[in-house]
Write a protein that holds these residues in place. Sequence first.
Motif, PDB file in Angstrom:
ATOM      1  N   ALA B   3       0.839  -1.199   0.000  1.00 12.31           N
ATOM      2  CA  ALA B   3       0.000   0.000   0.000  1.00 12.31           C
ATOM      3  C   ALA B   3       0.877   1.252   0.000  1.00 12.31           C
ATOM      4  CB  ALA B   3      -0.908   0.003   1.226  1.00 12.31           C
ATOM      5  N   ALA B   4       0.474   2.248  -0.811  1.00 13.92           N
ATOM      6  CA  ALA B   4       1.239   3.489  -0.877  1.00 13.92           C
ATOM      7  C   ALA B   4       0.758   4.437   0.220  1.00 13.92           C
ATOM      8  CB  ALA B   4       1.049   4.124  -2.250  1.00 13.92           C
ATOM      9  N   ALA B   5       1.694   4.966   0.990  1.00  7.40           N
ATOM     10  CA  ALA B   5       1.334   5.945   2.024  1.00  7.40           C
ATOM     11  C   ALA B   5       2.531   6.844   2.271  1.00  7.40           C
ATOM     12  CB  ALA B   5       0.929   5.234   3.307  1.00  7.40           C
ATOM     13  N   ASN B   6       2.268   8.135   2.413  1.00 12.65           N
ATOM     14  CA  ASN B   6       3.354   9.088   2.640  1.00 12.65           C
ATOM     15  C   ASN B   6       3.438   9.558   4.082  1.00 12.65           C
ATOM     16  OD1 ASN B   6       4.268   9.301  -0.124  1.00 12.65           O
ATOM     17  ND2 ASN B   6       2.294  10.266  -0.521  1.00 12.65           N
ATOM     18  N   ASN B   7       2.406   9.272   4.861  1.00 11.78           N
ATOM     19  CA  ASN B   7       2.408   9.717   6.251  1.00 11.78           C
ATOM     20  C   ASN B   7       1.520   8.784   7.064  1.00 11.78           C
ATOM     21  OD1 ASN B   7      -0.371  10.589   5.906  1.00 11.78           O
ATOM     22  ND2 ASN B   7       0.494  12.302   4.745  1.00 11.78           N
ATOM     23  N   PHE B   8       1.499   8.998   8.399  1.00 12.21           N
ATOM     24  CA  PHE B   8       0.769   8.030   9.222  1.00 12.21           C
ATOM     25  C   PHE B   8      -0.732   8.047   8.953  1.00 12.21           C
ATOM     26  CE2 PHE B   8       0.622  11.631  12.252  1.00 12.21           C
ATOM     27  CZ  PHE B   8      -0.716  11.569  12.653  1.00 12.21           C
ATOM     28  N   ALA B   9      -1.269   9.214   8.573  1.00 13.55           N
ATOM     29  CA  ALA B   9      -2.711   9.280   8.312  1.00 13.55           C
ATOM     30  C   ALA B   9      -3.060   8.427   7.090  1.00 13.55           C
ATOM     31  CB  ALA B   9      -3.143  10.728   8.100  1.00 13.55           C
ATOM     32  N   GLU B  10      -2.240   8.509   6.045  1.00 15.95           N
ATOM     33  CA  GLU B  10      -2.489   7.686   4.853  1.00 15.95           C
ATOM     34  C   GLU B  10      -2.280   6.204   5.150  1.00 15.95           C
ATOM     35  OE1 GLU B  10      -1.078  11.157   1.678  1.00 15.95           O
ATOM     36  OE2 GLU B  10      -0.185   9.161   1.511  1.00 15.95           O
ATOM     37  N   ALA B  11      -1.314   5.931   6.029  1.00 18.05           N
ATOM     38  CA  ALA B  11      -1.041   4.533   6.391  1.00 18.05           C
ATOM     39  C   ALA B  11      -2.226   3.937   7.149  1.00 18.05           C
ATOM     40  CB  ALA B  11       0.234   4.457   7.245  1.00 18.05           C
ATOM     41  N   ILE B  12      -2.763   4.683   8.107  1.00 19.30           N
ATOM     42  CA  ILE B  12      -3.922   4.209   8.872  1.00 19.30           C
ATOM     43  C   ILE B  12      -5.130   4.076   7.951  1.00 19.30           C
ATOM     44  CG2 ILE B  12      -5.567   4.851  10.689  1.00 19.30           C
ATOM     45  CD1 ILE B  12      -3.165   6.079  12.211  1.00 19.30           C
ATOM     46  N   THR B  13      -5.250   5.026   7.014  1.00 12.25           N
ATOM     47  CA  THR B  13      -6.361   4.961   6.052  1.00 12.25           C
ATOM     48  C   THR B  13      -6.274   3.692   5.211  1.00 12.25           C
ATOM     49  OG1 THR B  13      -6.446   7.372   5.975  1.00 12.25           O
ATOM     50  CG2 THR B  13      -7.517   6.194   4.169  1.00 12.25           C
ATOM     51  N   ALA B  14      -5.060   3.329   4.790  1.00 16.55           N
ATOM     52  CA  ALA B  14      -4.894   2.128   3.961  1.00 16.55           C
ATOM     53  C   ALA B  14      -5.424   0.895   4.684  1.00 16.55           C
ATOM     54  CB  ALA B  14      -3.416   1.944   3.598  1.00 16.55           C
ATOM     55  N   ALA B  15      -5.122   0.786   5.973  1.00 16.41           N
ATOM     56  CA  ALA B  15      -5.617  -0.363   6.739  1.00 16.41           C
ATOM     57  C   ALA B  15      -7.102  -0.208   7.058  1.00 16.41           C
ATOM     58  CB  ALA B  15      -4.806  -0.510   8.031  1.00 16.41           C
ATOM     59  N   GLY B  16      -7.503   1.013   7.397  1.00 16.21           N
ATOM     60  CA  GLY B  16      -8.895   1.264   7.770  1.00 16.21           C
ATOM     61  C   GLY B  16      -9.858   1.031   6.613  1.00 16.21           C
ATOM     62  N   GLU B  17      -9.402   1.346   5.394  1.00 18.27           N
ATOM     63  CA  GLU B  17     -10.274   1.142   4.235  1.00 18.27           C
ATOM     64  C   GLU B  17     -10.634  -0.334   4.048  1.00 18.27           C
ATOM     65  OE1 GLU B  17      -8.327   3.153   1.020  1.00 18.27           O
ATOM     66  OE2 GLU B  17      -9.494   4.994   1.326  1.00 18.27           O
ATOM     67  N   LEU B  18      -9.734  -1.209   4.468  1.00 15.37           N
ATOM     68  CA  LEU B  18     -10.033  -2.643   4.370  1.00 15.37           C
ATOM     69  C   LEU B  18     -11.216  -2.995   5.271  1.00 15.37           C
ATOM     70  CD1 LEU B  18      -6.365  -4.007   4.486  1.00 15.37           C
ATOM     71  CD2 LEU B  18      -7.803  -3.729   2.463  1.00 15.37           C
ATOM     72  N   LEU B  19     -11.257  -2.364   6.466  1.00 14.49           N
ATOM     73  CA  LEU B  19     -12.402  -2.590   7.369  1.00 14.49           C
ATOM     74  C   LEU B  19     -13.691  -2.045   6.759  1.00 14.49           C
ATOM     75  CD1 LEU B  19     -10.888  -1.485  10.821  1.00 14.49           C
ATOM     76  CD2 LEU B  19     -11.193  -3.828   9.995  1.00 14.49           C
ATOM     77  N   VAL B  20     -13.566  -0.866   6.153  1.00 14.96           N
ATOM     78  CA  VAL B  20     -14.749  -0.215   5.576  1.00 14.96           C
ATOM     79  C   VAL B  20     -15.252  -1.013   4.367  1.00 14.96           C
ATOM     80  CG1 VAL B  20     -15.588   1.873   4.426  1.00 14.96           C
ATOM     81  CG2 VAL B  20     -14.101   2.059   6.435  1.00 14.96           C
ATOM     82  N   GLU B  21     -14.308  -1.415   3.494  1.00 16.83           N
ATOM     83  CA  GLU B  21     -14.690  -2.181   2.300  1.00 16.83           C
ATOM     84  C   GLU B  21     -15.359  -3.500   2.675  1.00 16.83           C
ATOM     85  OE1 GLU B  21     -11.064  -2.569   0.083  1.00 16.83           O
ATOM     86  OE2 GLU B  21     -11.037  -0.429  -0.367  1.00 16.83           O
ATOM     87  N   ALA B  22     -14.925  -4.089   3.791  1.00 17.44           N
ATOM     88  CA  ALA B  22     -15.512  -5.362   4.225  1.00 17.44           C
ATOM     89  C   ALA B  22     -16.867  -5.149   4.903  1.00 17.44           C
ATOM     90  CB  ALA B  22     -14.549  -6.069   5.172  1.00 17.44           C
ATOM     91  N   GLY B  23     -17.230  -3.881   5.111  1.00 21.43           N
ATOM     92  CA  GLY B  23     -18.500  -3.593   5.769  1.00 21.43           C
ATOM     93  C   GLY B  23     -18.432  -3.732   7.283  1.00 21.43           C
ATOM     94  N   HIS B  24     -17.216  -3.721   7.832  1.00 18.91           N
ATOM     95  CA  HIS B  24     -17.065  -3.923   9.277  1.00 18.91           C
ATOM     96  C   HIS B  24     -16.999  -2.618  10.061  1.00 18.91           C
ATOM     97  CE1 HIS B  24     -15.194  -8.121   8.316  1.00 18.91           C
ATOM     98  NE2 HIS B  24     -16.476  -8.057   8.073  1.00 18.91           N
ATOM     99  N   ALA B  25     -16.700  -1.516   9.365  1.00 18.79           N
ATOM    100  CA  ALA B  25     -16.628  -0.219  10.050  1.00 18.79           C
ATOM    101  C   ALA B  25     -17.045   0.878   9.084  1.00 18.79           C
ATOM    102  CB  ALA B  25     -15.209   0.034  10.566  1.00 18.79           C
ATOM    103  N   LYS B  26     -17.445   2.022   9.647  1.00 24.54           N
ATOM    104  CA  LYS B  26     -17.818   3.172   8.819  1.00 24.54           C
ATOM    105  C   LYS B  26     -16.587   4.043   8.566  1.00 24.54           C
ATOM    106  CE  LYS B  26     -22.446   3.393  10.817  1.00 24.54           C
ATOM    107  NZ  LYS B  26     -23.299   4.126  11.762  1.00 24.54           N
ATOM    108  N   PRO B  27     -16.611   4.842   7.492  1.00 28.95           N
ATOM    109  CA  PRO B  27     -15.468   5.712   7.200  1.00 28.95           C
ATOM    110  C   PRO B  27     -15.096   6.610   8.393  1.00 28.95           C
ATOM    111  CG  PRO B  27     -16.984   5.702   5.354  1.00 28.95           C
ATOM    112  CD  PRO B  27     -17.658   4.933   6.448  1.00 28.95           C
ATOM    113  N   GLU B  28     -16.078   6.981   9.205  1.00 26.12           N
ATOM    114  CA  GLU B  28     -15.793   7.823  10.373  1.00 26.12           C
ATOM    115  C   GLU B  28     -14.798   7.149  11.315  1.00 26.12           C
ATOM    116  OE1 GLU B  28     -18.716   7.156   9.130  1.00 26.12           O
ATOM    117  OE2 GLU B  28     -20.031   8.913   9.166  1.00 26.12           O
ATOM    118  N   TYR B  29     -14.802   5.827  11.322  1.00 22.76           N
ATOM    119  CA  TYR B  29     -13.897   5.103  12.221  1.00 22.76           C
ATOM    120  C   TYR B  29     -12.435   5.330  11.826  1.00 22.76           C
ATOM    121  CZ  TYR B  29     -12.066   1.464  15.238  1.00 22.76           C
ATOM    122  OH  TYR B  29     -11.354   0.813  16.211  1.00 22.76           O
TER     123      TYR B  29
END
Lengths: 91, 136
Positions: B3-29
Amino acid sequence: MRIVAVCGLGYGTSVILKNNIEKALRSLHFEGATVEAVGVAEARSLGTLANMVVTTEELAPLLEGLTAKIISIRHVIDIDEITKALAKVLL
Amino acid sequence: MGAAANNFAEAITAAGELLVEAGHAKPEYIRAMIQVVEELGPYIVIADGIALAHAAPGDNVMKNSIALAVLEKSVDFGSGKMVKAVFAMAATDHDSHIESLGDLAALLADAQIRTVLLTAVESQPIELVLASVLGE
């Protein structure tokens, strides 16, 4: 002996820390301690009741002023580091 | 993986999007997980190169879940703590996730498993060593 494991929220990192403190205490054969996982805010209010606070190096400054002994850990996953830090204080 | 990430926010987003895509969490999380690091620093870096991103359990989580993003290159989570592997953990309530978190901690306490996680060039070896916690 009441020990609190502290992270930001009291449910992620601190749960790992709590598990590893319990493992460390067992390997040190130290009995009679309870370990709780709490967040920073809760730790401030519990700090006067607990004998020892174990937390990460980033969060330790937020807990200054508590009467409890504060131990700061670099990596909560590192049982060896935790065991050594506890041994220094408990044994 | 990669996954491409330039900072910690993008890095957390890369992992968090997997939760969102799976329907396990909302983007707000995802936003909430980033906020934890903004406010409290890189304490979620639980081992060299490995972060466990999480926010408070509750409304923005539909299902207990742990996702993993391995970054193309390490990023600084603060204080020079470089991270290559980001776990995103979501829990519906305070207690129900503790077993899987314990399993993950036990695996990551193993230096060989950490090495696989931080050096693998494809996802298969990582999936093998972490199958029990990543699930689904």
